[in-house]
Every structure is written in C-alpha cells, then in structure tokens.
Design a protein around this motif. Sequence first.
Motif, PDB file in Angstrom:
ATOM      1  N   PRO A   1      -2.614   5.152   2.499  1.00 51.87           N
ATOM      2  CA  PRO A   1      -1.176   5.029   2.230  1.00 51.87           C
ATOM      3  C   PRO A   1      -0.844   5.088   0.733  1.00 51.87           C
ATOM      4  O   PRO A   1       0.140   5.712   0.357  1.00 51.87           O
ATOM      5  CB  PRO A   1      -0.827   3.647   2.799  1.00 51.87           C
ATOM      6  N   GLN A   2      -1.681   4.463  -0.091  1.00 56.04           N
ATOM      7  CA  GLN A   2      -1.292   4.397  -1.507  1.00 56.04           C
ATOM      8  C   GLN A   2      -1.408   5.738  -2.223  1.00 56.04           C
ATOM      9  O   GLN A   2      -0.876   5.903  -3.308  1.00 56.04           O
ATOM     10  CB  GLN A   2      -2.076   3.313  -2.263  1.00 56.04           C
TER      11      GLN A   2
ATOM     12  N   LEU B   1       4.725   7.825  -1.056  1.00 51.91           N
ATOM     13  CA  LEU B   1       5.930   7.680  -0.248  1.00 51.91           C
ATOM     14  C   LEU B   1       6.518   6.311  -0.546  1.00 51.91           C
ATOM     15  O   LEU B   1       5.971   5.535  -1.324  1.00 51.91           O
ATOM     16  CB  LEU B   1       5.588   7.782   1.240  1.00 51.91           C
TER      17      LEU B   1
ATOM     18  N   VAL C   1       3.328  -0.854 -10.288  1.00 45.72           N
ATOM     19  CA  VAL C   1       2.003  -0.347  -9.943  1.00 45.72           C
ATOM     20  C   VAL C   1       1.873   1.139 -10.282  1.00 45.72           C
ATOM     21  O   VAL C   1       0.759   1.646 -10.407  1.00 45.72           O
ATOM     22  CB  VAL C   1       1.620  -0.577  -8.463  1.00 45.72           C
ATOM     23  N   HIS C   2       3.002   1.819 -10.480  1.00 51.90           N
ATOM     24  CA  HIS C   2       2.932   3.210 -10.916  1.00 51.90           C
ATOM     25  C   HIS C   2       3.033   3.336 -12.431  1.00 51.90           C
ATOM     26  O   HIS C   2       3.236   4.424 -12.952  1.00 51.90           O
ATOM     27  CB  HIS C   2       4.026   4.044 -10.251  1.00 51.90           C
TER      28      HIS C   2
ATOM     29  N   SER D   1       0.830  -1.203   0.000  1.00 49.58           N
ATOM     30  CA  SER D   1       0.000   0.000   0.000  1.00 49.58           C
ATOM     31  C   SER D   1       0.865   1.254   0.000  1.00 49.58           C
ATOM     32  O   SER D   1       0.531   2.236  -0.646  1.00 49.58           O
ATOM     33  CB  SER D   1      -0.990  -0.019   1.164  1.00 49.58           C
ATOM     34  N   VAL D   2       1.997   1.212   0.704  1.00 53.18           N
ATOM     35  CA  VAL D   2       2.901   2.362   0.642  1.00 53.18           C
ATOM     36  C   VAL D   2       3.497   2.480  -0.765  1.00 53.18           C
ATOM     37  O   VAL D   2       3.690   3.578  -1.280  1.00 53.18           O
ATOM     38  CB  VAL D   2       4.026   2.246   1.699  1.00 53.18           C
ATOM     39  N   ASP D   3       3.756   1.317  -1.385  1.00 55.35           N
ATOM     40  CA  ASP D   3       4.285   1.329  -2.756  1.00 55.35           C
ATOM     41  C   ASP D   3       3.272   1.890  -3.757  1.00 55.35           C
ATOM     42  O   ASP D   3       3.613   2.120  -4.908  1.00 55.35           O
ATOM     43  CB  ASP D   3       4.664  -0.092  -3.182  1.00 55.35           C
ATOM     44  N   GLY D   4       2.026   2.028  -3.327  1.00 57.61           N
ATOM     45  CA  GLY D   4       1.043   2.641  -4.198  1.00 57.61           C
ATOM     46  C   GLY D   4       0.044   1.674  -4.813  1.00 57.61           C
ATOM     47  O   GLY D   4      -0.713   2.050  -5.697  1.00 57.61           O
ATOM     48  N   ALA D   5       0.036   0.425  -4.344  1.00 57.32           N
ATOM     49  CA  ALA D   5      -0.906  -0.535  -4.917  1.00 57.32           C
ATOM     50  C   ALA D   5      -2.278  -0.359  -4.271  1.00 57.32           C
ATOM     51  O   ALA D   5      -2.380  -0.307  -3.053  1.00 57.32           O
ATOM     52  CB  ALA D   5      -0.394  -1.954  -4.696  1.00 57.32           C
TER      53      ALA D   5
ATOM     54  N   ALA E   1       3.591   7.183   6.954  1.00 58.83           N
ATOM     55  CA  ALA E   1       3.227   6.344   5.810  1.00 58.83           C
ATOM     56  C   ALA E   1       1.723   6.126   5.715  1.00 58.83           C
ATOM     57  O   ALA E   1       1.215   5.740   4.665  1.00 58.83           O
ATOM     58  CB  ALA E   1       3.939   4.995   5.916  1.00 58.83           C
TER      59      ALA E   1
ATOM     60  N   ARG F   1      12.447   4.065  -6.772  1.00 62.83           N
ATOM     61  CA  ARG F   1      11.336   4.999  -6.985  1.00 62.83           C
ATOM     62  C   ARG F   1      11.756   6.421  -6.662  1.00 62.83           C
ATOM     63  O   ARG F   1      12.782   6.661  -6.028  1.00 62.83           O
ATOM     64  CB  ARG F   1      10.153   4.593  -6.094  1.00 62.83           C
TER      65      ARG F   1
ATOM     66  N   PHE G   1       8.308  -3.837  -8.192  1.00 62.56           N
ATOM     67  CA  PHE G   1       6.887  -3.799  -7.845  1.00 62.56           C
ATOM     68  C   PHE G   1       6.323  -2.382  -7.777  1.00 62.56           C
ATOM     69  O   PHE G   1       5.309  -2.062  -8.405  1.00 62.56           O
ATOM     70  CB  PHE G   1       6.670  -4.525  -6.522  1.00 62.56           C
ATOM     71  N   GLY G   2       7.019  -1.538  -7.017  1.00 61.65           N
ATOM     72  CA  GLY G   2       6.521  -0.173  -6.845  1.00 61.65           C
ATOM     73  C   GLY G   2       6.435   0.582  -8.163  1.00 61.65           C
ATOM     74  O   GLY G   2       5.526   1.396  -8.372  1.00 61.65           O
TER      75      GLY G   2
END
Lengths: 288, 366
Positions: free
Chosen positions: B73-74, B78, B103-104, A188-192, B51, B151, B99-100
Amino acid sequence: MNIKTFVKKAGPYVYMVPAMAVFAVFLFFPFFKTIYLSLYKTNKMGQAKLYVGLLNYADLLNSPSFFNSLLVTAIFVVIVVSVSMLLGLIAAVLCSKTFPGIRIFSTAYALPMAIASSSAAMIFKIMLHPSIGIVNKILGFHINWISDPKYALACVALLTAWLNSGINFLYFSAGLSNIDETIYERASVDGANSIQRFFFLTLPGLSPIMFYTLVVNIIQAFQSFGQVKVLTQGGPGESTNLIVYSIYRDAFFNYRFGSAAAQSVLLFLIIMILTLCMFRLEKKGVSY
Amino acid sequence: MASLSFVNVCKTYKNGLTVVKDFNLDIKDREFLILVGPSGCGKSMTLRMIAGLEDITSGELWIDGQLMNMTSPQSRDLSMVFQSYALYPHLTVYQNMAFGLKVHKVPKDEIEKRVGRAAEILHISHLLDRKPSALSGGQKQRVAIGSVIVRQPKAYLMDEPLSNLDAKLRSQMRVELAKIHRELGATIIYVTHDQVEAMTLGTRIVVMNSGVIQQAASPNDIYENPVNKFVAGFIGSPSMNFFPVWVARRGEKICLEFGKNKLIANEICSKRLVEDGYVGRRVYLGIRPEDFHEEGPEEQKILFDVEMKEVLGAEILFHGRINREEICVRLSPNVKAEPGERLPVYVDMDRIKLFDMDTEQNIIYV
Ligand SMILES: Nc1ncnc2c1ncn2[C@@H]1O[C@H](COP(=O)(O)OP(=O)(O)O)[C@@H](O)[C@H]1O
Ligand SMILES: [Mg+2]
C-alpha cells in the motif's frame, strides 16, 4: 432512630475491617516496626535494645559499602528495566501478527513470568559454569561469568531482565490490541513504511501502558533478591551487592537489624520519590 | 494523476464466499468515478483492493500501466478516506492532516499552507488543536477528508466520506469536492449510497450488486438507459415503480395491459416487443414517479388509488395502488387529492422502461 443512623454510618467501615486487618498485620505493622527498629541498636534476636536516634542513618551515609550498593543497584535497575522492556516490546510486536504457531510463541515469551527467580538462577548457574556451561561452549570463551566482577552484575541483570520480560510481554500485547487496526491501514496508504508506522503509531499508542509498565518494572527491579542469593551472594567482592541483598546480609548474617531497617527505610524513600517523579512526568508526557 | 484498470478481478474469502466477482473496469485519468450499490455489495472491498489493503484473489489491477497486485500500500501513492475515519487518536487535527505530507517529506511551511487551506475549505480551522476524541462524528469525517485532500496522490479513494454530515454541510461539501476535482484534475474513486452524490458528482457511475458490476455509465445514461431492473430500481429516488403487464396486439397497436388498464406502447417499444417476440407474454413495466402527469391523452390514462400523500413543497408524492401494485407518483403541488380518492394519472409513454420477466434485462436498452 439513633441506632439506625449509627449503623448506617458505621456500616461501610465494618465492611472494610477484614481488608484493613490483613493490611495492618502484613503491611502497616512491619512498616512501622521497621521505622522503629531503624532508630535502635538491636541484639542478635532482632530486639530493640538501645535507642540511638538517627545514628544508623548517619553510619550508612558515611559507609562506602552502602554507596557501592546504591551504585550497583542503580546500574542493575537501568539494565534490567531497559532490557526487559525491550524484550517484552519486541516479543509483543512480533506476536501481534497472526501466523501459524503464534500460540506457541506467545506462550514461550510469557513463560518467564511463571518461573521462580531462584530456580531460574540455578539453571543459569549451570549454563554459566566456566567449564561445563553451555554459554562458554557455544561462544567458545573461557570466562568465569559469575566469579568475575566485570561480568557478574551484567549476568544477574540479564537473568532478571529475561525473568521480568514475560509480564512486560503481556502488558505490551494488551496495549497493542488496544490500538485500532485501521489507523495502520490508513498510515500505510498514506505512505508510511513499517518503521515509521512503529514510531509514529505503535509507540505513542503504547505510551499509556508504557508508563505503567515502567513504574512496575522499576519497583520490581529494585526488589530483586532470589537470583542474587542463588547466583552470586552479592559477590564477587561487593560487585552484585544490591540494596535488598545488602539488607538481608546485614540483618541475617551480621545481625545488625537496626542498620538493615535503616537501609529498608532509605530504599522505601528512593522508590517512593522515583515513583512520584514519574507520575509528575506522566502528566506532562503521555499523549491521549 | 493516474488511470486504473481492473482485469477479471475476483475476491474470495477462505470460507468460499466471493465478495467481488469478475470485476472489469477502466478508470481514465481525471475521472470522478462513483461506486454505488446496496450495503454489503463489495464497494468498500473494491476500494480496499485498489489501496492494497486486501489481497486480490485472482485477476489484475493496473495503475498507470503498472501491475499493482503485489505492490504494498505505501508504494502505490494513493490516498484514502476510510468509512470509519481512521484518525490517529494521539495526534491533533493538524497533525492528523499533516501526517501523509510528513511521511512524504514535504517541507514544513508547505505543509502548513496546505493544511490551512484544506481546513478552511472544510470549516475546521477552529479545531486544528483538538484531539479526535474531542470531535463529533461529522467533524471527524471532515478531518478524514482533509487528511486526504492535502495530498496530491495518483488517485483519491473515498469511502462514503459525507455519510455523517448534516444535510446543509453535505451539500456544501459536495460542491467543494466537485471544485477540488476540477481544480486538482484529480482521479477520484468514490463510494456512496447517496443518490444525489452519485448523480451530481460523478463523471461515471458504477452500479454494483453482490460483487458484480451491473452497469458503468454516465449519470445521465444510468438514469435514462438502465441496463436491467436492478439498476433501474436502484438509481432514482423515490425508486422506479414496477408492475407485470401483458403484451398484446390490438389491431395495429401493441398494448400493455394490466387489470382494466391498457396502455398503448409507442413506436420504438412496439417494434422491439414484436421483434424480440414478446407479444402474448408478460414483461415488467417500469415507470419513474416523475413520469406520471396530471394531464395527458386519454389512451395513457390509468386509475390510481391514493393511500397516503407526502407534501414536499415543490412537489407532492402520492403513495397508493394501481391494480394491487404498490406505486409512488410525483405530481405538482396544485393537484388536490386526498387519501381514499381515485385519481386519474397519465403515463409519459416515451419514458417507460420494459424488462424481461426472467432475465430482468431492459428490453429497450440501447
Ligand atoms: N473477513 C471477511 N470474511 C468474509 N466476508 C467478509 C469479510 N469482510 C467482509 N466480508 C463481506 O464482504 C461483503 C462486502 O463488504 P463491503 O465491501 O464492506 O460492503 P459495502 O459495499 O457495504 O462497502 C459483505 O457482504 C461482507 O459480509
Ligand atoms: Mg462499505
């Protein structure tokens, strides 16, 4: 000295005798007896009378009724397995969050497991009744669910799916609790978002138990009997004549034990081959 | 990149336990902020509140001028290194780091480039195809750092990211992190309990104790000018020696007396002690191990009973007692003294610290 080594060597087998005896009486004996019977024509008492070799099998492979049973079973298994796994998965995901009253929901979702298939079928029979059934009342339809060849199979399949969903709920709940909570936090912090988290983390995290559940579900679906017996008796026509029900009918209504035995052997082969294929696939597919 | 503000942030659990108390802090853009404090003081909790993984009980958290209390958070943009690594067990190292970005919706070749570069910096290029279960603790930790530095979020949050590396790798990674901070111009909030990391990396250090900020200042300020006894004792290794002394007027001079030892306070200290009315009272005297010398003027001499010595190469640490108070002294390696001997040492009176007995505040804090 000699006796001592003998005892030492034989000891382990002696310990296994009780278990093997139980297996022999309830599993191996019926299994081989079935194969034996499938090679004979029998009398009404189910005693082998005339050796016919593979004739029973040849008859089956020429019988449209048998192929209908295969087809109906295939459709039935696909519906039951996919719907019941989906139900179990959704329920498990919903119950993986803690909120007030979670216990009640968990119990409710696991409950179908504890219901006998025939008694559930009795209740469904009333619910699906064309004139007094609650289903028609709520939906405002006038459909004769279990007497209509179009709907009968779906009804039996959905009932079975619901019955099987309880155990799937348990399997998936156990699988979910094995997934490390912090990877969700990181994702979730990674943005998913939650959908991405479900597909990228939850599903792969469930894949080991998913496979096991799939195998168990398929085998279980193939062996459904009680609900067919109570709800439709294989009818209307032969539209819900699953193989297991067809075996039962051949043996105990038509007294053709040889043919029934042959069908049992074929069913055994089908399930075995399916299971072997899935284990093969598992080696390639499942992550971890 | 971003600036953050905490306004009276509190975190209280249902059982009434307050983990973070009245947290007020402004973090500027491009700052490398270090959170230090003893274990259990709420550092991780503070990071998790930034976060969005923990609810803020009361107070406000602002990122780039936007109130963030209710943002998920998403949506905060951060990136965080977790204390427990939090690697995705079913993904390879490469996929973990990507991964990060994935998803972006970063394009594939860009992902490849960034992951490749990060892997090189962290010396994990040869591990990219492995699953986390086949990695050691230090390798996992570097993968966790890698997943974060690929990132370019508003701020990087790092929870003890180097805790599991061996000494050599740790100092290498320190250098790399400093470089990354410089090159990316990133805002980094970094939790550690390693002195060296705190002093070398941070542009500012926040010392916390039981959920309360004790002091927020530059590494040098924290070291030279600690606000209270806790900060003085926490920063510096080996830590500062404290002993209670009497403040007495002897003729013109203000003296600090303990046992048979007598030290003459310098002008600044004397003035403060007199002005604040400490004459005739007891205070804590704080001396860092490196502020003892083997030579000096006679009035700064105290006698020290050596009990143990640690030879560290470039210096020697002597452990022992002055007047029953346990202390540690750092001297150059040509001092010859053995356990059991009494060694005269000279205190650098311009560098001593004095703390109030009751409030433990630094009396000469400027
Ligand atoms: N769920 C919880 N309920 C009550 N107290 C908690 C909970 N989680 C953490 N704490 C407490 O919060 C405090 C701060 O923890 P943490 O921020 O992890 O410390 P650290 O500074 O070592 O990272 C600890 O004293 C811990 O006991
Ligand atoms: Mg922590």
